[in-house]
Write a protein that holds these residues in place. Structure first.
Motif, PDB file in Angstrom:
ATOM      1  N   VAL A   1      -4.153  11.072   2.887  1.00  8.68           N
ATOM      2  CA  VAL A   1      -4.733  10.913   4.213  1.00  8.68           C
ATOM      3  C   VAL A   1      -6.256  10.889   4.123  1.00  8.68           C
ATOM      4  O   VAL A   1      -6.918  10.094   4.807  1.00  8.68           O
ATOM      5  CB  VAL A   1      -4.270  12.057   5.139  1.00  8.68           C
TER       6      VAL A   1
ATOM      7  N   LYS B   1      -8.571   7.870   5.490  1.00 10.63           N
ATOM      8  CA  LYS B   1      -9.588   8.119   6.515  1.00 10.63           C
ATOM      9  C   LYS B   1     -10.962   7.648   6.034  1.00 10.63           C
ATOM     10  O   LYS B   1     -11.734   7.058   6.804  1.00 10.63           O
ATOM     11  CB  LYS B   1      -9.629   9.598   6.870  1.00 10.63           C
TER      12      LYS B   1
ATOM     13  N   GLU C   1      -2.885   5.648   8.110  1.00  9.96           N
ATOM     14  CA  GLU C   1      -3.446   6.970   8.405  1.00  9.96           C
ATOM     15  C   GLU C   1      -2.507   7.777   9.294  1.00  9.96           C
ATOM     16  O   GLU C   1      -2.253   8.971   9.045  1.00  9.96           O
ATOM     17  CB  GLU C   1      -4.812   6.829   9.064  1.00  9.96           C
TER      18      GLU C   1
ATOM     19  N   SER D   1      -0.318  11.007   7.982  1.00 16.19           N
ATOM     20  CA  SER D   1      -0.687  12.249   8.664  1.00 16.19           C
ATOM     21  C   SER D   1       0.534  12.953   9.239  1.00 16.19           C
ATOM     22  O   SER D   1       0.411  14.053   9.792  1.00 16.19           O
ATOM     23  CB  SER D   1      -1.688  11.964   9.790  1.00 16.19           C
TER      24      SER D   1
END
Length: 368
Positions: A252, A256, A300, A304
């Motif tokens: 993640v 990001k 993402e 997540s």
């Protein structure tokens, strides 16, 4: 042709290549080198620069706050060779160091090189030859060349970058770059060279640590001037522990960071277009109309733990950027439809990481 014209000209904005004069008979040539803790590789790098069939007038080396013996090695070479200009500075990251190196270069042609790589003896000669030949009716303002990948004990790991069918992009690439919202040139720093006029038109790179200097240079240059491709492997690109990827696109945090980088790059690139003509940033597609950015947003959320946003995934898979993009990207994207999150992360590590199995796959696909 109508599609190309539409991309290149959105009234009242138009993108035209920079007009360049012929190079002088004997142009001044600079080499820009960035070094951070590569003192062990620096002698081979500098020796290759000093062994060119057409000598470099200036070799600028930025020591970006190294904590190894880089400073001693560099100062030793500078004491023996007047053309080497050492610059020692606090660590600011690769884009800060690149800005410093380019600002110090005085050549009419500037070749880029990483301190852990080396150049073939004919690189300057071949770059100058390419810059003198017209492409698409124009003198090119920059070149990109093939690179020979190697590692300790393995001198022939194949050439990079890889282009499907062996057809590397060259010429006036503005339409293709705007259409795809990305530059088709995939060369890394050590395969790039520029005429001074193009570098001056680009100006300062975004110096944030997350940014890549080669991505900024290639994309901006593609919107300024035609490029020339040199198929000979004029650079020796070292593959080692520090340069081989540990696996991107697998966490993640990495996703990001990539999305933030894409957003920051979007702002920088739009500013580049605005500098050329007020309002010209309208030629660059917004992030939510870029297939790669939609894919990052999907990934993402999924990694997540929010589950698969199938609507967002459908937009990414059906986007023209995806449908007309490289086949390997499509194969990778579609894996998300079939695999669980855990299996997909393992799949990503195989694709983006460094492993013996990946080397086998490269050979089977003819990309070794």
């Amino acid at each position: 042709m109508k599609a190309v014209a539409k991309i290149l000209s959105v009234a009242p904005f138009a993108i035209e290549p920079m007009a360049l004069n012929e190079l002088p008979a004997v142009p001044k040539v600079s080499i820009a080198i960035i070094c951070f803790n590569y003192g062990r590789f620096l002698p081979e790098c500098l020796d290759s620069c000093l062994a060119q069939t057409v000598p470099a007038d200036q070799i600028v080396v930025v020591n970006d706050g190294s904590t190894d013996d880089t400073a001693q090695v560099l100062d030793g070479y500078a004491a023996r060779f007047a053309q080497i200009l050492p610059i020692h500075q606090l660590n600011g990251g690769i884009c800060v160091a690149t800005n410093a190196a380019l600002a110090a270069c005085t050549g009419e042609v500037v070749l880029l090189l990483d301190a852990d790589d080396a150049m073939a003896p004919e690189r300057i000669e071949k770059v100058l030859d390419a810059l003198r030949r017209r492409v698409d009716g124009h003198l090119p303002g920059w070149t990109h060349n093939s690179m020979q990948r190697f590692s300790e004990g393995q001198p022939h790991l194949g050439h990079a970058p890889y282009y499907a069918g062996g057809r590397a992009p060259q010429g006036w690439l503005a339409a293709e770059t705007l259409m795809a919202a990305s530059c088709p040139v995939l060369s890394l720093t050590s395969g790039l060279a520029f005429r001074r006029e193009v570098l001056e038109a680009i100006g300062l790179l975004d110096a944030d640590r997350m940014m890549y200097q080669d991505l900024q240079l290639c994309t901006a240059a593609a919107l300024i001037s035609p490029s020339a491709w040199i198929p000979e492997p004029l650079t020796r690109y070292r593959v080692h522990g520090a340069s081989a990827t540990k696996g991107s696109m697998v966490s993640v945090e990495q996703i990001k960071a990539m999305r933030r980088r894409a957003a920051r790059f979007d702002v920088w690139l739009r500013a580049q277009l605005e500098r050329r003509q007020t309002g010209a940033s309208a030629l660059w597609r917004p992030l939510d109309d870029q297939g790669g950015y939609l894919w990052l947003c999907f990934l993402e959320r999924w990694l997540s733990g929010e589950g698969k946003d199938l609507g967002l995934l459908r937009r990414a898979l059906r986007h023209p950027d995806t449908r007309h993009g490289p086949r390997q990207y499509r194969i990778y994207y579609y894996g998300s439809l079939l695999l669980t999150r855990g299996l997909f992360v393992s799949y990503s590590r195989l694709i983006f990481g460094a492993s013996p199995l990946k080397s086998v796959l490269r050979r089977l696909l003819g990309r070794a």
